[in-house]
Enzyme design. Sequence first.
Site, mmCIF file in Angstrom:
data_model
loop_
_atom_site.group_PDB
_atom_site.id
_atom_site.type_symbol
_atom_site.label_atom_id
_atom_site.label_comp_id
_atom_site.label_asym_id
_atom_site.label_seq_id
_atom_site.Cartn_x
_atom_site.Cartn_y
_atom_site.Cartn_z
ATOM 1 N N GLY A 166 13.667 -0.906 -43.902
ATOM 2 C CA GLY A 166 12.249 -0.156 -43.920
ATOM 3 C C GLY A 166 12.076 0.567 -42.888
ATOM 4 N N ALA A 167 10.759 1.492 -43.068
ATOM 5 C CA ALA A 167 10.332 2.424 -41.948
ATOM 6 C C ALA A 167 10.377 2.080 -40.502
ATOM 7 C CB ALA A 167 9.059 2.974 -42.442
ATOM 8 N N VAL A 168 9.690 0.923 -40.352
ATOM 9 C CA VAL A 168 9.659 0.119 -39.070
ATOM 10 C C VAL A 168 10.830 -0.103 -38.419
ATOM 11 C CG1 VAL A 168 8.277 -1.371 -37.382
ATOM 12 C CG2 VAL A 168 7.004 -0.136 -39.294
ATOM 13 N N ARG B 154 18.500 -7.646 -51.932
ATOM 14 C CA ARG B 154 19.087 -6.174 -52.389
ATOM 15 C C ARG B 154 19.528 -5.219 -51.406
ATOM 16 N NH1 ARG B 154 15.398 -1.981 -53.050
ATOM 17 N NH2 ARG B 154 13.833 -3.115 -51.764
ATOM 18 N N SER B 155 19.258 -5.221 -50.076
ATOM 19 C CA SER B 155 19.726 -4.584 -49.080
ATOM 20 C C SER B 155 21.020 -5.273 -48.418
ATOM 21 C CB SER B 155 18.751 -4.121 -47.962
ATOM 22 O OG SER B 155 17.840 -3.356 -48.614
ATOM 23 N N CYS C 251 -1.378 -0.425 -36.755
ATOM 24 C CA CYS C 251 -1.023 0.801 -36.169
ATOM 25 C C CYS C 251 -2.203 1.784 -35.660
ATOM 26 C CB CYS C 251 -0.381 1.840 -37.161
ATOM 27 S SG CYS C 251 -0.965 1.806 -39.004
ATOM 28 N N GLN D 11 -4.753 9.304 -41.051
ATOM 29 C CA GLN D 11 -3.633 8.471 -40.948
ATOM 30 C C GLN D 11 -2.394 9.056 -41.729
ATOM 31 O OE1 GLN D 11 -6.203 4.489 -41.025
ATOM 32 N NE2 GLN D 11 -3.965 3.918 -41.105
ATOM 33 N N GLY E 62 2.841 5.568 -42.548
ATOM 34 C CA GLY E 62 2.286 4.361 -42.543
ATOM 35 C C GLY E 62 2.385 3.469 -43.859
ATOM 36 N N LYS F 277 -9.349 -4.511 -39.983
ATOM 37 C CA LYS F 277 -8.288 -4.977 -38.983
ATOM 38 C C LYS F 277 -8.858 -3.966 -37.545
ATOM 39 C CE LYS F 277 -4.675 -5.059 -42.261
ATOM 40 N NZ LYS F 277 -3.534 -4.374 -43.054
ATOM 41 N N HIS G 181 -0.509 8.947 -36.360
ATOM 42 C CA HIS G 181 -1.934 8.696 -36.703
ATOM 43 C C HIS G 181 -2.897 9.330 -35.796
ATOM 44 C CE1 HIS G 181 -0.712 6.179 -39.752
ATOM 45 N NE2 HIS G 181 -1.045 4.821 -39.515
#
Lengths: 346, 346
Positions: free
Chosen positions: A15-17, A42-43, A131, A158, A162, A216, A245
Amino acid sequence: MNNQSYVVGIVGASGAVGQELVRLMHERNFPLSRLRLFASARSAGKKLTVGDETIEIEEAKPGVFADVDVAFFAAGGSVTRALAENAVAAGCLVIDKSSALRMRDDIPLVVPEINPEKLTGHKGIIANPNCSTAVMLMGLWPLHQLFGVKRIIVSTFQSVSGSGAEAVRELESQVLASVHGDPIKRKVYAPYQIAYNCIPQVDTFGEDGYTGEETKMAQESRKIMGLPDLKVSATCVRVPVVRAHSVSVCAEFERPVDLAQAREAIAAFPGAELVDEPAERKYPTPLDFAEKVKCGVGRLRIDTAMDNALSFWVTGDNLWKGAALNAVQNAELMIERGWLKPKAAN
Amino acid sequence: MNNQSYVVGIVGASGAVGQELVRLMHERNFPLSRLRLFASARSAGKKLTVGDETIEIEEAKPGVFADVDVAFFAAGGSVTRALAENAVAAGCLVIDKSSALRMRDDIPLVVPEINPEKLTGHKGIIANPNCSTAVMLMGLWPLHQLFGVKRIIVSTFQSVSGSGAEAVRELESQVLASVHGDPIKRKVYAPYQIAYNCIPQVDTFGEDGYTGEETKMAQESRKIMGLPDLKVSATCVRVPVVRAHSVSVCAEFERPVDLAQAREAIAAFPGAELVDEPAERKYPTPLDFAEKVKCGVGRLRIDTAMDNALSFWVTGDNLWKGAALNAVQNAELMIERGWLKPKAAN
């Protein structure tokens, strides 16, 4: 002790993070004895190149954490809920990027520049903030230490990263379609288009009309700064920016504010870079603070609507300080202070 | 009386707001006996098509207003300062979009939905508000009438068309260059890139650290609403949107607020369209409110940081309600009420 090395797992490595975690492990010379990458079935089997090494992604499932010293969880709340306790039971320290456990009383929520002492109180899991919250606090915390914050009113700008890698592709494909006059496909932000638009919704809506992201920002700011009575109002907005952001903050303090002191405190704070010379048109923008360790703080001024108040603008990389970097910094600090020992050393 | 027709002049006819004035004259069937277009010597001689008619642009200079009943000035403060008094001396009503004269005590600053009575007090010149202010007030005024506003803290998300047609081309060319991997040219917003970025500066900086745009939002809101003691703090930000400004508003009131009443008042207000169904993910976005007469208001909620306060989001076309449309509406209202007579009728 500081020469020890660690078996590190990254859950959500595709994933991105997760990708940023892999990159930061390498770029910051994290003391690795082995890096293991986990993702969904899957990955699993895909290969990632990390420096000179090629690592095959393994399926994230119970039982894989036996030799892992630290596992960074960056795969969303459901994966954390499904696997974090299993990792803890295997003696692995979980550093979680998801929102699943952040507000639990028995789990520390840590920004190392702010509340590092909470790292000692963990029971196997350390949570990391949302974030927008992490980025905002890089401006707010040094000001709070001077003047004592009591109320903040914030609006966010943002970036699409994200929302994950698919949202970045969506912005790019919408821009491309717009350039070519093709129909614009909407998926991540459907029914809205994000290219050339602003979407005043990040996360889902609660009954009070605030989104999850807005709630949050309030709850996590209170927990991290140790200010249960802090008053917070947030409006979170998605903008067509790829990365970083920005937050427009109006902060009211207990004590009278001093602009020169405020600027000095920001400049001296390890998490912030002061970029604040209005006469020279210098202020931080997201393009300038993508892939930067520090968050940019500028537009500092005495607020005109409230007494003892300052307004300012913070911008920082949502995938770094807002996610992967804060998690890595927490692990680095634990190692530096001798609070984390590799299993292999026992 | 309502069947009279008018010689209308548009000063700055080749600019972004001037073009919208021409379009609105035509689309709204403004009672024209003749439309004259004025611009700088550089644009004079060019021809514009308006409906079935082709009109040659004349040079804007003293002496041209002899037969003109109403002149819309949309060419910036210096042209207004150079020519408005000349037009007034010729018996022409000046409806000015520039900021040059807005705050002068003897010049009414009018939003027809808010303070139409000020139209009767003019001495030849009627000023129109700054774009962000006009858009924001379409949400704030109906709430003020219910609860009495005393403090607002706002952040804006402003489109590039507010900087003129060249800025729109700059955003488009930067996006194109980015798609093709070409070097990105920066001019209007230099040294900053606007594509995929947010620039926390609109207008030039004052000594107090606020930009001209931010100060205008404060001063003009006070003058238009007749609230000299209104407390205002604004942060104005340019975003990569082509058209329509958005404003995130936190407003504190004298009296307790009621959300249902607030929504009703917005829905009933002629300048606003209520788009506020969070459960359905319905709220206004700039793409949906470009080229709309009304401004969209949504995200209405009880504010969590202040007592007696509401937060909301307004978005509206900066070239229409924020500029050309408000000016045309002022002229239309004067005609409707019999306050404007064509010279030819004398």
